[in-house]
Write an enzyme that holds these catalytic residues in place. Sequence first.
Site, PDB file in Angstrom:
ATOM      1  N   VAL A 204      10.286  -7.049  -7.099  1.00  0.00           N
ATOM      2  CA  VAL A 204       9.112  -6.219  -6.833  1.00  0.00           C
ATOM      3  C   VAL A 204       9.620  -4.851  -6.427  1.00  0.00           C
ATOM      4  O   VAL A 204      10.756  -4.705  -5.971  1.00  0.00           O
ATOM      5  CB  VAL A 204       8.187  -6.810  -5.734  1.00  0.00           C
ATOM      6  CG1 VAL A 204       7.502  -8.072  -6.230  1.00  0.00           C
ATOM      7  CG2 VAL A 204       8.940  -7.069  -4.453  1.00  0.00           C
ATOM      8  N   SER A 205       8.780  -3.844  -6.594  1.00  0.00           N
ATOM      9  CA  SER A 205       9.208  -2.466  -6.352  1.00  0.00           C
ATOM     10  C   SER A 205       9.084  -2.033  -4.902  1.00  0.00           C
ATOM     11  O   SER A 205       9.860  -1.206  -4.439  1.00  0.00           O
ATOM     12  CB  SER A 205       8.408  -1.507  -7.232  1.00  0.00           C
ATOM     13  OG  SER A 205       8.613  -1.829  -8.584  1.00  0.00           O
ATOM     14  N   THR A 206       8.095  -2.553  -4.208  1.00  0.00           N
ATOM     15  CA  THR A 206       7.878  -2.106  -2.830  1.00  0.00           C
ATOM     16  C   THR A 206       7.705  -3.291  -1.897  1.00  0.00           C
ATOM     17  O   THR A 206       7.388  -4.403  -2.322  1.00  0.00           O
ATOM     18  CB  THR A 206       6.613  -1.223  -2.727  1.00  0.00           C
ATOM     19  OG1 THR A 206       5.478  -2.003  -3.114  1.00  0.00           O
ATOM     20  CG2 THR A 206       6.715   0.020  -3.604  1.00  0.00           C
TER      21      THR A 206
ATOM     22  N   GLN B  23       4.486  -5.487  -1.944  1.00  0.00           N
ATOM     23  CA  GLN B  23       4.237  -6.386  -3.069  1.00  0.00           C
ATOM     24  C   GLN B  23       4.864  -7.741  -2.756  1.00  0.00           C
ATOM     25  O   GLN B  23       5.764  -7.839  -1.935  1.00  0.00           O
ATOM     26  CB  GLN B  23       4.826  -5.811  -4.361  1.00  0.00           C
ATOM     27  CG  GLN B  23       4.150  -4.524  -4.794  1.00  0.00           C
ATOM     28  CD  GLN B  23       4.833  -3.907  -6.007  1.00  0.00           C
ATOM     29  OE1 GLN B  23       6.027  -4.054  -6.204  1.00  0.00           O
ATOM     30  NE2 GLN B  23       4.057  -3.201  -6.811  1.00  0.00           N
TER      31      GLN B  23
END
Length: 190
Positions: free
Chosen positions: A10-12, A15
């Site tokens: 996941v990017s952040t 999330q």
Amino acid sequence: MNQRIGYARVSTEDQHLDLQRDALQQAGCRVIYEETASGKNAARPELEQCRKALRSGDTLVVWRLDRLGRSLPDLVHIVADLERAGVSFESLSEKIETGSAAGKLVFHVFAALAEFERSLIRERTYAGLAAARARGRSGGRKPKLHDKQLREIRALLRDPDIRVADVARRYNVSRTTLYKYVGAITPHSK
């Protein structure tokens, strides 16, 4: 024994990996490497650990293609490296797998189409910019300083007692920006 090893990203921090983890477990992955890292970030330590753990005959499984590669060329490079090591690749959402000749063909066609799409987007962007310029509009950022401010700055900098850093602070810009807009500033105006 050939393994199905999962990779989830996941990017952040806000999330969650739950959806990817569930899909990978359902696809038969007993080992899943997980990390939170922006797709733009080249440093992905869990992906590197995952790649080191893969052996010839294993399959790397991801939930979606964009979870693995930062860009299309990056994705193609990773899959080519896996192929050279005798490791298959599978993306669950796109139903792409490189364990068979047909799967490899599908992946490469998919990659070629994505590259073609990027080229079309680039061409449309350039055409749009050219059309805007033809109408007298220019793209890019708005200037930090306006003509009136530039005249004021030039007048201030003629005074040998006023420092460039003070003027930059007053107009909320960097010294570099002043040099860019005003040009060479005389030595006495440090």
